[in-house]
Design an enzyme around this catalytic site. Structure first.
Site, short mmCIF file in Angstrom:
data_model
loop_
_atom_site.label_atom_id
_atom_site.label_comp_id
_atom_site.label_asym_id
_atom_site.label_seq_id
_atom_site.Cartn_x
_atom_site.Cartn_y
_atom_site.Cartn_z
N LYS A 104 -9.15 -20.58 25.10
CA LYS A 104 -9.85 -20.60 23.82
C LYS A 104 -10.14 -19.14 23.43
O LYS A 104 -11.04 -18.51 23.97
CB LYS A 104 -11.15 -21.40 23.95
CG LYS A 104 -11.83 -21.73 22.61
CD LYS A 104 -12.68 -20.59 22.15
CE LYS A 104 -13.35 -20.87 20.82
NZ LYS A 104 -13.87 -19.63 20.19
N GLU B 141 -18.18 -12.65 32.99
CA GLU B 141 -18.23 -11.20 32.80
C GLU B 141 -18.94 -10.96 31.48
O GLU B 141 -18.42 -11.28 30.41
CB GLU B 141 -16.82 -10.61 32.80
CG GLU B 141 -16.81 -9.09 32.95
CD GLU B 141 -16.74 -8.36 31.63
OE1 GLU B 141 -17.80 -7.86 31.19
OE2 GLU B 141 -15.66 -8.29 31.05
N CYS C 239 -17.35 -3.35 26.73
CA CYS C 239 -18.49 -3.78 27.54
C CYS C 239 -18.83 -2.77 28.63
O CYS C 239 -19.98 -2.64 29.03
CB CYS C 239 -18.20 -5.14 28.17
SG CYS C 239 -16.72 -5.19 29.19
N GLU D 21 -27.83 -4.32 24.54
CA GLU D 21 -26.45 -3.94 24.24
C GLU D 21 -26.20 -3.94 22.74
O GLU D 21 -26.42 -4.95 22.07
CB GLU D 21 -25.48 -4.90 24.93
CG GLU D 21 -24.03 -4.50 24.75
CD GLU D 21 -23.08 -5.45 25.48
OE1 GLU D 21 -22.14 -4.95 26.11
OE2 GLU D 21 -23.29 -6.68 25.40
#
Length: 489
Positions: free
Chosen positions: A183, A258, A291, A386
């Site tokens: 997906k 992750e 990331c 973040e």
């Protein structure tokens, strides 16, 4: 670029916008619009899956699993190499489509990202052929360790490096003998569709790789809660990971997550300053949508003025613009919603007293000026959360102890970068940093043999090399008695 109901044509490359389920293209009654972040142009109408398509894809994966799982390792490896050949054959197509779809630099896609996609398949194909453990003895009994395919896998991938991160999951899952439902992120779905074509041309059996497109809220939980899904691998945000974990718990489906990062980049006074500045400016790569990026610059007090001067000089020379231009250094951010998020972080930080040494504002379209903020506190939102954009913060430290305290002072632990000329210090500090990966005097050097993952809220589990096979397989130990020996008790 032209559009048809079931097709997008990007720079002359035709991309089917339907799902790929059981070896066939499948349409949906609804679609969603895919828009290029470069200029806002509409690329295509993408099939918008629901629980119905999710169930069909899982059923196809389940049906294909017995045959694929029993396929000899050598044949699985051969097909994975054939997929890698197909990626290399269509490298230019993949590069231009992904650049147009997600806004990352075309030169990076051509020379780094797409070659890495092919390498993902080749590496895990080759690792599969040498996967094993020496038999060992227990009181004359033989222990034999094997890696059994686990079953259908749901792989949910992000938008910032769509095909590379998808194949980082797809390749080991297929190598292990599993079947896959992929997906992709709805903001950058196109190269996943091209991968389905490439896999079919490589004669991957029908149902071994399935592709379903759509919104996570409409299709994600149908995948992650499905009782026939035996592994879930996800790359993305912490809130989404929590929802995935909640939906997977009923079936105790193993997860690999992750997640986000707020990684530090520590610069000690004994570092090569030119190298340290280069490393810091590199954190603007992919418009800050990485990331692993070391977004928190921690600089030792005696060198902070010189470091800042050199950083501003180098960062100010970066060219921001169309990522298809070979001279561009920074492209657009992915989506208006992401740009709003980035600017919200920056404006709140400025209102709280932060100073923008460079940047701190939007530009035309989805472009955000590379930003460096100083006068920030450790507990401030801009340091703790973040941003996922071209925004760095700068803090200072007095000594090694404070450097480690600041570096570890968030809820995350994905990566850390360290610049120092003292190798003993590098060893001491690296040992104390909470991170899945630590780079010393370098950045973004990744070998597929190495474990990859995060600590704290940056993730659960490790993948890469043997760790990938440990996750995507049921590891089994078979104990056999010596010939002629029986144990009745």
């Amino acid at each position: 670029m032209t559009r048809e109901p079931q097709k997008a044509v990007v720079a002359g490359v035709s991309v089917d916008t339907r799902h790929w389920i059981g070896g066939e293209r499948v349409a949906s009654s609804q679609t969603f619009t895919d828009v290029s972040p470069i200029d806002g142009s509409v690329l295509g109408e993408i099939a918008r899956g629901t629980a119905t398509e999710a169930a069909a894809a899982v059923a196809a994966a389940k049906a294909a699993f017995p045959g694929w799982s029993r396929t000899p390792r050598s044949e699985r490896a051969r097909i994975l190499h054939a997929i890698a050949d197909g990626v290399e054959k269509r490298l230019e197509d993949l590069a231009i489509v992904e650049t147009t779809d997600n806004g990352a630099l075309l030169r990076s896609h051509r020379h780094g990202v797409m070659p890495r996609v092919a390498h993902n398949f080749r590496f895990f194909a080759d690792w599969l052929l040498r996967l094993g453990h020496e038999d060992f003895q227990t009181r004359g009994h033989t222990n034999h360790v094997s890696w059994d395919p686990a079953g259908p896998c749901a792989l949910i991938t992000p938008w910032n490096a769509p095909l590379m991160l998808a194949t980082w999951k797809v390749a080991p899952a297929l190598a292990a003998g599993n079947t896959v439902v992929l997906k992709p992120a709805e903001w950058s779905p196109l190269t996943a569709s091209l991968l389905a074509d490439i896999a079919a041309e490589a004669r991957l059996p029908a149902g071994v790789l399935n592709l379903v497109q759509g919104y996570g809220s409409e299709i994600g939980s149908a995948l992650t809660s499905h009782p026939d899904v035996r592994r879930i691998s996800f790359t993305g945000s912490v809130p989404t990971a929590r929802r995935i974990a909640e939906s997977a718990v009923a079936n105790l489906t193993p997860l690999s997550l992750e997640l986000g990062g707020k990684s530090p980049l520590l610069v000690f006074a004994d570092a090569d300053l030119d190298l340290a500045v280069d490393l810091a400016v590199d954190q603007y790569d992919n418009a800050g949508q990485v990331c692993l990026a070391g977004t928190r610059l921690l600089v030792e007090e005696p060198i902070v003025e010189e470091f800042t001067r050199r950083f501003v000089e180098k960062a100010s020379a970066l060219k921001q613009g169309d990522p298809r231009d070979g001279t561009t250094d920074i492209g657009p951010n992915i989506h208006p919603r992401q740009l709003e998020k980035i600017d919200g972080f920056v404006q709140r930080a400025l209102a709280a007293g932060a100073k923008a040494v460079i940047g701190g504002h939007r530009k035309e379209g989805l472009y955000y000026a590379p930003t460096l903020l100083t006068d920030v506190t450790q507990d401030s939102e801009i340091v703790q959360e973040e941003v996922f954009g071209p925004v760095l913060t700068l803090q200072t430290f007095a000594d090694e102890e404070e450097a480690v305290r600041l570096a570890n002072g968030t809820r995350f632990g994905l990566a850390a970068t360290l610049a120092t000329g003292d190798l003993e210090r590098a060893e001491r500090v690296s040992a104390r940093l909470v991170a899945g990966t630590v780079w010393v005097n370098c950045f973004f050097v990744r070998d597929l043999k190495a474990p990859f993952g995060g600590s704290r809220l940056s993730g659960v589990g490790r993948e890469g090399g043997a760790w990938s096979f440990d996750f995507y397989c049921d590891v089994k130990n078979t104990v056999t008695a010596p010939k002629g020996w029986t144990n009745h008790g």
